[in-house]
Motif scaffolding. Structure first.
Motif, short mmCIF file in Angstrom:
data_model
loop_
_atom_site.label_atom_id
_atom_site.label_comp_id
_atom_site.label_asym_id
_atom_site.label_seq_id
_atom_site.Cartn_x
_atom_site.Cartn_y
_atom_site.Cartn_z
N GLU A 139 0.83 -1.21 0.00
CA GLU A 139 0.00 0.00 0.00
C GLU A 139 0.86 1.25 0.00
OE1 GLU A 139 -2.76 -0.12 3.17
OE2 GLU A 139 -3.82 -1.93 2.45
N ALA A 140 1.98 1.19 0.71
CA ALA A 140 2.86 2.36 0.75
C ALA A 140 3.47 2.63 -0.61
CB ALA A 140 3.96 2.15 1.80
N GLU A 141 3.83 1.58 -1.32
CA GLU A 141 4.41 1.76 -2.65
C GLU A 141 3.38 2.29 -3.64
OE1 GLU A 141 7.86 -1.73 -2.64
OE2 GLU A 141 5.80 -2.19 -3.28
N ARG A 142 2.14 1.86 -3.50
CA ARG A 142 1.10 2.36 -4.40
C ARG A 142 0.71 3.80 -4.07
NH1 ARG A 142 -1.18 -2.68 -3.21
NH2 ARG A 142 -2.86 -1.67 -2.01
N ALA A 143 0.72 4.12 -2.78
CA ALA A 143 0.27 5.46 -2.38
C ALA A 143 1.21 6.55 -2.88
CB ALA A 143 0.15 5.52 -0.85
N SER A 144 2.48 6.26 -3.00
CA SER A 144 3.47 7.27 -3.38
C SER A 144 3.72 7.32 -4.89
CB SER A 144 4.80 7.00 -2.66
OG SER A 144 5.28 5.70 -3.02
N ARG A 145 2.94 6.57 -5.69
CA ARG A 145 3.20 6.51 -7.13
C ARG A 145 1.90 6.66 -7.90
NH1 ARG A 145 6.88 3.08 -4.81
NH2 ARG A 145 9.02 3.19 -5.61
N THR A 146 2.02 7.19 -9.12
CA THR A 146 0.88 7.25 -10.02
C THR A 146 0.65 5.86 -10.61
OG1 THR A 146 2.28 7.81 -11.91
CG2 THR A 146 1.42 9.64 -10.58
N LEU A 147 -0.48 5.71 -11.32
CA LEU A 147 -0.80 4.40 -11.89
C LEU A 147 0.25 3.93 -12.90
CD1 LEU A 147 -2.69 2.00 -12.09
CD2 LEU A 147 -4.04 3.27 -13.80
N PRO A 148 0.70 4.76 -13.83
CA PRO A 148 1.76 4.29 -14.75
C PRO A 148 3.04 3.88 -14.01
CG PRO A 148 0.72 6.25 -15.64
CD PRO A 148 0.19 6.11 -14.25
N GLU A 149 3.37 4.64 -12.95
CA GLU A 149 4.56 4.27 -12.17
C GLU A 149 4.35 2.95 -11.45
OE1 GLU A 149 5.07 7.62 -9.67
OE2 GLU A 149 6.20 8.80 -11.16
N GLN A 150 3.12 2.72 -10.94
CA GLN A 150 2.82 1.45 -10.30
C GLN A 150 2.95 0.28 -11.29
OE1 GLN A 150 -0.93 1.48 -8.18
NE2 GLN A 150 -0.63 3.61 -7.50
N LEU A 151 2.44 0.50 -12.49
CA LEU A 151 2.53 -0.55 -13.51
C LEU A 151 3.98 -0.83 -13.88
CD1 LEU A 151 -0.45 0.50 -15.83
CD2 LEU A 151 -0.39 -1.38 -14.18
N ASP A 152 4.78 0.22 -13.99
CA ASP A 152 6.20 0.02 -14.32
C ASP A 152 6.91 -0.77 -13.23
OD1 ASP A 152 5.93 1.35 -16.69
OD2 ASP A 152 6.59 3.29 -15.90
N LEU A 153 6.68 -0.39 -11.96
CA LEU A 153 7.33 -1.09 -10.85
C LEU A 153 6.86 -2.53 -10.76
CD1 LEU A 153 9.22 -1.06 -8.44
CD2 LEU A 153 7.32 -0.14 -7.04
N ALA A 154 5.56 -2.76 -10.92
CA ALA A 154 5.03 -4.12 -10.87
C ALA A 154 5.58 -4.96 -12.03
CB ALA A 154 3.51 -4.09 -10.90
N THR A 155 5.75 -4.33 -13.20
CA THR A 155 6.31 -5.04 -14.36
C THR A 155 7.75 -5.47 -14.08
OG1 THR A 155 4.89 -3.83 -15.89
CG2 THR A 155 6.87 -4.86 -16.80
N ARG A 156 8.55 -4.55 -13.54
CA ARG A 156 9.94 -4.90 -13.23
C ARG A 156 10.01 -6.00 -12.19
NH1 ARG A 156 10.47 0.77 -13.31
NH2 ARG A 156 10.61 0.83 -11.04
N ARG A 157 9.15 -5.91 -11.19
CA ARG A 157 9.18 -6.91 -10.13
C ARG A 157 8.74 -8.28 -10.65
NH1 ARG A 157 7.20 -4.53 -4.59
NH2 ARG A 157 9.04 -3.28 -5.13
N LEU A 158 7.73 -8.31 -11.50
CA LEU A 158 7.27 -9.59 -12.06
C LEU A 158 8.30 -10.16 -13.03
CD1 LEU A 158 5.17 -11.77 -12.37
CD2 LEU A 158 3.96 -10.34 -14.02
N SER A 159 8.97 -9.30 -13.79
CA SER A 159 10.00 -9.79 -14.73
C SER A 159 11.12 -10.51 -14.00
CB SER A 159 10.57 -8.61 -15.53
OG SER A 159 9.56 -8.02 -16.33
N MET A 160 11.44 -10.10 -12.77
CA MET A 160 12.48 -10.75 -11.99
C MET A 160 12.04 -12.13 -11.51
SD MET A 160 13.78 -7.45 -9.76
CE MET A 160 14.90 -8.46 -8.82
N ASP A 161 10.75 -12.31 -11.29
CA ASP A 161 10.23 -13.58 -10.77
C ASP A 161 9.69 -14.49 -11.86
OD1 ASP A 161 10.82 -12.77 -8.20
OD2 ASP A 161 8.86 -11.84 -7.89
#
Length: 742
Positions: A139-161
């Protein structure tokens, strides 16, 4: 009691065959570096000795690994598979419908699909389709970012896994997703396969439609170019008033005529040259008398031969008539007329032959000129035809090029149209194979692997510590160590005395222990030492012996008293001489006064009987050191000491000298030159290897004889040491039998 109670006696020694424990060569004294030679036996014994430490380390490490692994967050992995069939165009190519081999292209296609599966673009589509940013981000990571930024961070995190594997190269790819939540891992794996399937269908449909449109435009352009090329070629033929067939035939005809007439001109020229040479020779021959000239032979005519033969026949007849009837007769005149007519005929024939060759030569010249003129005419015609041929060939090439482009575009358009139709019927070439299941077993951490690694590392650490302790401990532990380092056999051991057997720090009680406890195991070992020394002296005189050690407090005085006691018990008269004129102790242990002794005898101040003292031990006598001189080593080096020692050797069966230690002073080295041999005392667990080696080298440097080693303070509780293993005995008697004199 006999001497079989101590392990050293069990060597079954033989004085005649030298069966004492083997003596390492003295050549090992080439420096202290030999002390550091690897002794694998010591390290093996260290492993046995510190086995408890190694086992404890392994147990602690395994337990800690289990506890640590259980505290780690578990990671689960879900796997989904997708089957990728060959593309329709590859199937068409393999079936031979289109003459293009697409095998290499198919291989590149599967590599491309693997890259697409793990691309960030496709991963982002999966994240967007399932709103995975809500589960992959806090929730803290989502609260401090816009939706495109959230998608970018989630994409990078999923690409690692997320990993894509293509192990068997069999058209099946595996999508693996790791997560701390097993249900989330399965959900993401299935969602990514669905995203790829949808992407593949859209790309296939769009790709075939775009390809068909592009190929249709390409086909129309190729058809237009072909029509234009054909029209240009036909216009050229009309302008030149030619037909395509006549242009090619005419070109070939002119080329053939040039080649043919060129050869004929060459032949005519060769014939003309030949006839010219022949004519020149015949003209020269015609200037000579016809009868002597070779011109008749050059013509090659048979009539010339016949005419010449008639001439010579008539001439012979004429000459005979001239002799018979003379020149004034009618027969003579007729014969002469015949000869003249024949000669004139020969001359005329020769002129006709020259004229005939001349005519042939002139004909050859005319023929050559006519052929050359015809050749030049054909060349001129070829030059005039050349621009038209060049232009015609250019237009023909452009037409063939346009035909090739037209055929290629038509084949591609047919292939694309067929691919589009088959793709619609087959509904795509990507199909999910196995859906991901919710994993029940974590892939990390692996308890067995962590425990195995901890066990291996702790085992290596324990073994390394044991080896380090052995390496750092340079003291002599076993008879094998002493024998190897000193380069002399171990003649006996003196076991360590238990603290309960003696008062604390009572040197006198320790020194007289063998005398006061003749049935003890220590006394038995001392009798074994006595036996081995007696065997050692079977072939050489060992009447005077020096007992020394590397350092103080290693048991040399105790060993002197023990050895003297056992020798005296065997019925020999034994004299113990205290040559340690720095820290004498022999008189205190045996209870004799030190007032008069060895120093007095050397200086000639007292009689032998006054200096030599009796003891409570039968047959054992002591010569104390006497007053301490300022220069003990110089005193022992005097000739007077040698005389005294020789006299004492006459009075007693054995003379044993208790000398100072070898490391601090040189007294023992001096004594080794004046006695029959040296017994070197080594204290187990205390005497350092380097010290024992240096001490032995000091004695050998002056040609002293080391009879053997006495291993003092030996710990017999180590049943698996080299000493017992070497001689094949694993246990010692609990209670030795009663001692008997030998």
């Amino acid at each position: 009691m006999d001497d079989k109670g101590c392990p050293v006696t069990r060597q079954r020694t033989s004085t005649s065959q030298g069966l004492l424990s083997p003596t390492p060569p003295a050549g090992g004294d080439d420096g202290d570096e030999a002390v550091f030679d690897v002794d694998f036996g010591r390290y093996l014994r260290a492993l046995r000795k510190y086995a408890w430490l190694i086992v404890a380390l392994v147990a602690i490490a395994a337990t800690a690994s289990v506890l640590y692994t259980r505290q780690l967050t578990k990671i689960y992995q879900a796997t989904a598979s997708v089957q990728i069939e060959p593309r329709v165009q590859d199937l068409i190519s393999q079936a031979g419908i289109v003459g293009v081999n697409a095998t290499a292209g198919a291989l590149d296609y599967y590599k491309q699909q693997r890259e697409i599966l793990r691309s960030d673009a496709l991963v982002r589509r999966t994240v967007e389709a399932k709103d995975l940013q809500l589960q992959l981000l806090t929730e803290a990571e989502r609260a401090s970012r816009t939706l495109p930024e959230q998608l970018d961070l989630a994409t990078r995190r999923l690409s690692m896994d997320l990993t894509i594997s293509y192990p068997e190269q069999n058209r099946i790819m595996y999508v693996r997703v790791k997560s701390t939540k097993p249900d989330l891992a399965a959900e993401i794996a299935n969602a990514h396969v669905d995203t790829y399937e949808a992407y593949s269908r859209g790309q296939l449909s769009m790709g075939t439609e775009q390809a068909s449109e592009a190929l249709a435009a390409e086909f129309a352009d190729a058809e237009r170019k072909l029509d234009a090329a054909d029209a240009a070629l036909q216009q050229f033929l009309r302008d030149k008033n030619l037909l395509a067939e006549s242009v090619e035939v005419r070109q070939n005809s002119v080329t053939g005529n040039i080649a043919n007439y060129g050869q004929r001109v060459a032949d005519a020229r060769a014939k003309r040259i030949e006839l010219g040479a022949r004519l020149d020779r015949m003209k020269k021959a015609a200037e000579v008398d016809v009868l002597e000239s070779p011109i008749l032979a050059m013509t090659g005519s048979a009539s010339f031969d016949t005419l010449r033969a008639r001439y010579y026949a008539e001439r012979n007849t004429f000459l005979e008539l001239e002799k018979e009837v003379g020149p004034k007769t009618v027969e003579y005149a007729k014969a002469k007329a015949k000869v003249d007519d024949l000669y004139a005929a020969l001359s005329a024939e020769a002129k006709r032959a020259v004229g005939a060759v001349n005519e042939e030569y002139q004909a050859a010249v005319a023929t050559e000129r006519a052929l050359s003129a015809e050749l030049e005419r054909f060349k001129t015609e070829a030059v005039e035809l050349s621009p038209a041929i060049v232009e015609y060939n250019k237009l023909a090439r452009e037409k063939r090029k346009a035909e090739d482009g037209y055929n290629t575009a038509r084949a591609g358009l047919q292939n694309s149209q067929m691919t589009d139709r088959m793709s619609r019927k087959l509904d795509g070439n990507v199909r999910p194979l196995d859906r991901a299941r919710v994993p029940t077993v974590a892939v990390w951490p692996k308890l067995r692997v962590n425990v195995a690694i901890a066990v291996v590392l702790s085992l290596l650490l324990g073994v390394g510590l044991a080896f380090l302790l052995v390496f750092l401990d340079r003291s002599i532990k076993t008879a094998e160590d002493a024998q190897q380092i000193a380069g002399a056999p171990v003649l006996g051991i003196i076991p360590v005395l238990a603290e309960s057997d003696l008062p604390r720090d009572d040197d006198k009680a320790r020194d007289l222990y063998v005398h006061e406890h003749p049935t003890s195991h220590v006394a038995e070992c001392c009798r074994s030492l006595r036996t081995n020394i007696m065997f050692s002296g079977a072939e050489r005189s060992l009447k005077t012996l020096v007992v020394s050690s590397a350092n103080p407090r290693e048991g040399k005085t105790t060993s002197v008293i023990y050895l003297g006691t056992t020798l005296a018990q065997s019925g020999q008269r034994v004299l113990l001489i205290d040559t340690d004129m720095r820290r004498p102790r022999l008189h205190a242990s045996t209870g004799v006064p030190r007032g008069k002794g060895l120093s007095n005898l050397i200086l000639g101040e007292d009689a032998y009987d006054e200096a030599i003292k009796t003891t409570d031990i039968p047959n054992l006598f002591v010569l104390p050191c006497g007053p301490l001189p300022p220069n003990p080593a110089e005193l022992l080096m005097t000739k007077r000491f040698g005389v005294v020692l020789e006299e004492l050797a006459k009075r007693f069966d054995r003379v044993i000298l208790d000398s100072p230690p070898l490391e601090p002073v040189t007294d023992a080295v001096v004594l080794s030159k004046q006695t029959d041999g040296v017994l070197l005392v080594v204290r187990a667990g205390k005497t350092q290897r380097e010290e024992a080696k240096r001490s032995a080298r000091k004695i050998r440097d002056v040609d002293g004889d080391i009879v053997g080693i006495i291993l003092n303070e030996f710990d017999e509780t180590d049943r698996r040491g080299y000493y017992y293993k070497y001689y094949g005995y694993d246990a010692l008697p609990e209670k030795p039998e009663a001692a008997t004199s030998t």
